[in-house]
Design an enzyme around this catalytic site. Structure first.
Site, PDB file in Angstrom:
ATOM      1  CD  GLU A 291      -2.882  -1.140   0.145  1.00 27.33           C
ATOM      2  OE1 GLU A 291      -3.228  -0.064  -0.376  1.00 27.33           O
ATOM      3  OE2 GLU A 291      -3.302  -2.245  -0.252  1.00 27.33           O
ATOM      4  CB  CYS A 325      -1.935   7.104   2.815  1.00 26.07           C
ATOM      5  SG  CYS A 325      -2.892   6.126   3.953  1.00 26.07           S
TER       6      CYS A 325
HETATM    7  P1  NDP Z   1       8.626   5.448   3.632  1.00 29.26           P
HETATM    8  O1  NDP Z   1       8.334   4.833   2.307  1.00 29.26           O
HETATM    9  O2  NDP Z   1       9.666   6.459   3.704  1.00 29.26           O
HETATM   10  O3  NDP Z   1       9.009   4.312   4.697  1.00 29.26           O
HETATM   11  C1  NDP Z   1       8.165   3.210   4.918  1.00 29.26           C
HETATM   12  C2  NDP Z   1       8.990   2.065   5.479  1.00 29.26           C
HETATM   13  O4  NDP Z   1       9.894   1.596   4.478  1.00 29.26           O
HETATM   14  C3  NDP Z   1       9.844   2.477   6.674  1.00 29.26           C
HETATM   15  O5  NDP Z   1       9.869   1.416   7.607  1.00 29.26           O
HETATM   16  C4  NDP Z   1      11.209   2.673   6.032  1.00 29.26           C
HETATM   17  O6  NDP Z   1      12.272   2.532   6.937  1.00 29.26           O
HETATM   18  C5  NDP Z   1      11.193   1.540   5.017  1.00 29.26           C
HETATM   19  N1  NDP Z   1      12.185   1.672   3.947  1.00 29.26           N
HETATM   20  C6  NDP Z   1      12.758   2.794   3.454  1.00 29.26           C
HETATM   21  N2  NDP Z   1      13.626   2.479   2.467  1.00 29.26           N
HETATM   22  C7  NDP Z   1      13.603   1.128   2.327  1.00 29.26           C
HETATM   23  C8  NDP Z   1      14.276   0.207   1.486  1.00 29.26           C
HETATM   24  N3  NDP Z   1      15.160   0.573   0.574  1.00 29.26           N
HETATM   25  N4  NDP Z   1      13.982  -1.105   1.623  1.00 29.26           N
HETATM   26  C9  NDP Z   1      13.074  -1.518   2.523  1.00 29.26           C
HETATM   27  N5  NDP Z   1      12.424  -0.707   3.370  1.00 29.26           N
HETATM   28  C10 NDP Z   1      12.671   0.616   3.266  1.00 29.26           C
HETATM   29  O7  NDP Z   1       7.205   6.009   4.171  1.00 29.26           O
HETATM   30  P2  NDP Z   1       6.914   6.856   5.474  1.00 29.26           P
HETATM   31  O8  NDP Z   1       7.269   6.095   6.702  1.00 29.26           O
HETATM   32  O9  NDP Z   1       7.454   8.239   5.289  1.00 29.26           O
HETATM   33  O10 NDP Z   1       5.311   6.902   5.424  1.00 29.26           O
HETATM   34  C11 NDP Z   1       4.622   7.807   4.637  1.00 29.26           C
HETATM   35  C12 NDP Z   1       4.178   7.171   3.326  1.00 29.26           C
HETATM   36  O11 NDP Z   1       3.366   6.030   3.601  1.00 29.26           O
HETATM   37  C13 NDP Z   1       3.306   8.102   2.507  1.00 29.26           C
HETATM   38  O12 NDP Z   1       3.668   8.003   1.157  1.00 29.26           O
HETATM   39  C14 NDP Z   1       1.898   7.550   2.738  1.00 29.26           C
HETATM   40  O13 NDP Z   1       1.006   7.878   1.715  1.00 29.26           O
HETATM   41  C15 NDP Z   1       2.176   6.089   2.836  1.00 29.26           C
HETATM   42  N6  NDP Z   1       1.100   5.398   3.531  1.00 29.26           N
HETATM   43  C16 NDP Z   1       0.210   4.640   2.808  1.00 29.26           C
HETATM   44  C17 NDP Z   1      -0.872   4.047   3.419  1.00 29.26           C
HETATM   45  C18 NDP Z   1      -1.841   3.227   2.637  1.00 29.26           C
HETATM   46  O14 NDP Z   1      -2.648   2.531   3.251  1.00 29.26           O
HETATM   47  N7  NDP Z   1      -1.811   3.257   1.322  1.00 29.26           N
HETATM   48  C19 NDP Z   1      -1.113   4.216   4.850  1.00 29.26           C
HETATM   49  C20 NDP Z   1      -0.095   4.997   5.525  1.00 29.26           C
HETATM   50  C21 NDP Z   1       0.963   5.558   4.877  1.00 29.26           C
HETATM   51  P3  NDP Z   1      12.993   3.852   7.550  1.00 29.26           P
HETATM   52  O15 NDP Z   1      11.926   4.585   8.282  1.00 29.26           O
HETATM   53  O16 NDP Z   1      14.045   3.257   8.412  1.00 29.26           O
HETATM   54  O17 NDP Z   1      13.525   4.621   6.389  1.00 29.26           O
END
Ligand code: NDP
Length: 529
Positions: A291, A325
């Site tokens: 998602e 989101c």
């Molecule tokens: P990110 O994409 O920055 O991070 C999400 C997760 O992915 C974190 O745990 C992050 O770790 C991890 N991550 C980052 N880089 C990598 C990689 N290369 N490989 C594997 N894992 C990785 O999102 P945010 O935390 O900033 O959340 C906001 C985003 O989430 C927005 O785009 C929002 O729209 C979306 N979202 C979507 C929802 C839905 O239901 N569609 C619901 C809630 C949010 P780390 O923090 O350590 O970088």
């Protein structure tokens, strides 16, 4: 006595708009907010199998409300720790998946009960860590328990997804069984630090998979709390493993490691697409439940109740500081009523109380970190440079109590052309844009002109317009005339939550009828005497 998910009289969801008559809730939270402070500043471990592992390499979790508050220190897991967690999960899989599904359901329901039992403490912690207001935090915690329970109930309602099929001849028995895959990586975002960790983990676990879970680096405290409740509920070692560390190291190993059988990710489109691209290069495909982001429109038609429409827009644009989101980040409004709608929206937005989100009457807390503040400031500057008018907001707040946190104003931007990039990019900060339209057709075309498809709403009192909207809008979560705004009432079994287009890789919403099945694969079983 309160029933689960309720104070004495009111169930708290994201649609709960007022804290009136919630004295009980506030008293409990007041107490929890005071008590939780005594836990701050500790060192936290990784939980790998039965071991709690401290590392010299650490990172700090600090509160976005006041960055002088050190919440805790967490291990910066390296590739070797992630591999070790995957190894433990793999070793635990045969026994866990062989357990009768009823036993797994019983255990996961205990996890949900433990979350509810700790609801005030977890909500207070979330306020400090994620900067969300009281009702948002309690909603997140309650939803976490409800999501797990919902997936348990689905397995029960479908008799463990074991179905007897027809036969092609005598002495033959055919059945279909849904079976788990193995080890799942659960990677979660910061903005729903419990619900989007507990829900996906619960779905994977109750289906018979084992889990390695990595929270967002901004919210490891709630991640660790989930690991704790798993242990408290009696989860066998290795079934649920908890690692912290950077996305680029720990997260990256989770997505590239060949011993991971499935990945459930919620986060940005950039990271989600990176994960999908990595999957496409593998020798063997594996399931991804992904998602991603949103750029969510609301359409305001001439017939709309403008009081309702302005409520719906400001709540979904600025709830949780626009870091949902589902947040409404662009509004297409009919020219004939635009002035009155904008007047009401600006008036209500100016009344929003910004401050410490743990205070009773505060609606907007801080954004999550300095990166988010920079994104906000850059977007405002870009809008100004390109002829946009800032109707209200536009500034970072640094005076008084705001001095040590990441506080910005709720911001409404007008007069940008509807094809401006700010109408297309997910910003994830409290900014919403106004665009003018004349017909519903124009509005729907513009609403759909985005790579995302998460939420969309219309405010109209005309049934034909509403029917046309449902027929043509490209979004997974749609609503009409909702004073609570976008998704702020999303709830397992009531309003499933998931996107279309670039907002998802599956289109099967969390908390919906088709979610938990994704953690299992079908096996047909034929027995001939
Ligand atoms: P990110 O994409 O920055 O991070 C999400 C997760 O992915 C974190 O745990 C992050 O770790 C991890 N991550 C980052 N880089 C990598 C990689 N290369 N490989 C594997 N894992 C990785 O999102 P945010 O935390 O900033 O959340 C906001 C985003 O989430 C927005 O785009 C929002 O729209 C979306 N979202 C979507 C929802 C839905 O239901 N569609 C619901 C809630 C949010 P780390 O923090 O350590 O970088």
């Amino acid at each position: 006595m309160s029933t689960p998910g309720q104070t004495s009289s009111t169930k708290i969801t994201y649609a709960t708009m007022s804290a009136e008559r919630m004295e009980d809730l506030h008293r409990e939270l007041d107490r929890a907010i005071e008590q939780i402070k005594s836990t701050f500043g500790r060192n936290y471990p990784l939980v790998i199998g039965a071991s709690h592992i401290q590392l010299a390499e650490q990172f700090e979790a600090r509160s976005p409300i006041d960055t002088r508050i050190l919440l805790g220190r967490f291990p910066r897991a390296g590739v070797e720790h992630v591999r070790s967690a995957i190894g433990e999960a793999r070793a635990a899989f045969p026994a866990w998946s062989a357990r009768p599904w009823r036993e797994r359901v019983t255990l996961l329901k205990k996890v949900a009960d433990r979350i509810r039992a700790r609801r005030w403490e977890l909500s207070a912690l979330m306020g400090y860590e994620a900067g969300k207001n009281r009702l948002e935090c309690v909603g997140d915690v309650e939803e976490s328990a409800d999501l797990i329970e919902y997936y348990c109930n689905q397995i029960e309602q479908h008799d463990g997804f074991e179905v007897t099929l027809g036969t092609l001849g005598p002495n033959e028995e055919n059945s279909s069984v849904l079976r788990p895959y193995g080890v799942w990586a659960v990677i979660s975002p910061f903005n729903f630090p419990l619900a989007l960790a507990a829900g996906p983990s619960g779905g994977a676990l109750v289906s018979g998979n084992t889990v390695v879970f990595k929270p967002a680096s901004a919210t490891p405290m709630l991640g660790y709390a989930l690991a704790e409740v798993m242990v408290e509920a009696g989860m066998p070692p290795g079934v649920f493993n908890f690692i912290t560390g950077s996305g680029s190291t720990a997260g990256q190993e989770l997505i590239t490691n060949g011993d991971v059988d499935g990945i459930v990710f919620t986060g940005s489109k950039d990271v989600g697409m990176h994960l999908i691209r990595d999957n496409a290069t593998r020798l063997t495909p594996r399931p991804l439940v992904i998602e991603m982001g949103g750029k969510n429109p609301a359409i305001i038609m001439k017939s709309a109740d403008l009081d309702k429409a302005s409520d719906g827009v400001y709540r979904s644009a600025f709830g949780a500081q626009g870091q949902k989101c589902s947040a409404c980040s662009r509004v297409y409004v009919n020219g004939q009523i635009r002035d009155e709608f904008v007047r009401l929206l600006v008036e209500k937005t100016r009344k929003i109380k910004i401050g410490n989100p743990l205070d009773r009457d505060v609606y907007m807390g801080p954004v999550i970190n300095e990166d988010a503040v920079r994104t906000f400031e850059r977007a405002v500057e870009r809008a100004r440079n390109d002829g946009g008018e800032i109707l209200t907001g536009g500034r970072r707040l640094t005076h008084g109590d705001f001095a040590h946190g990441h506080f910005v104003e709720p911001t409404i931007i007008d007069r940008l052309p509807v094809d401006h990039p700010l109408f297309a990019e997910e910003l994830f900060v409290p900014i919403t844009l106004i665009g003018d339209v004349t017909t519903l057709d124009d509005a729907i075309v513009l609403a759909n002109r985005t790579e995302y498809g998460l939420t969309a709403g219309i405010f109209s009192e005309d049934d034909r317009e509403i029917a046309q909207f449902f027929d043509r809008i490209q979004a997974g979560v749609t609503y009409v005339n909702r004073r609570a705004g976008a998704t702020t009432g999303a709830w397992p079994g009531i309003q499933p939550f998931g996107g279309w287009k670039g907002s998802t890789a599956t289109g099967k919403a969390g908390g919906g009828f088709y979610y938990v099945q994704q953690f299992m694969r079908e096996q047909s079983q034929t027995v001939v005497d």
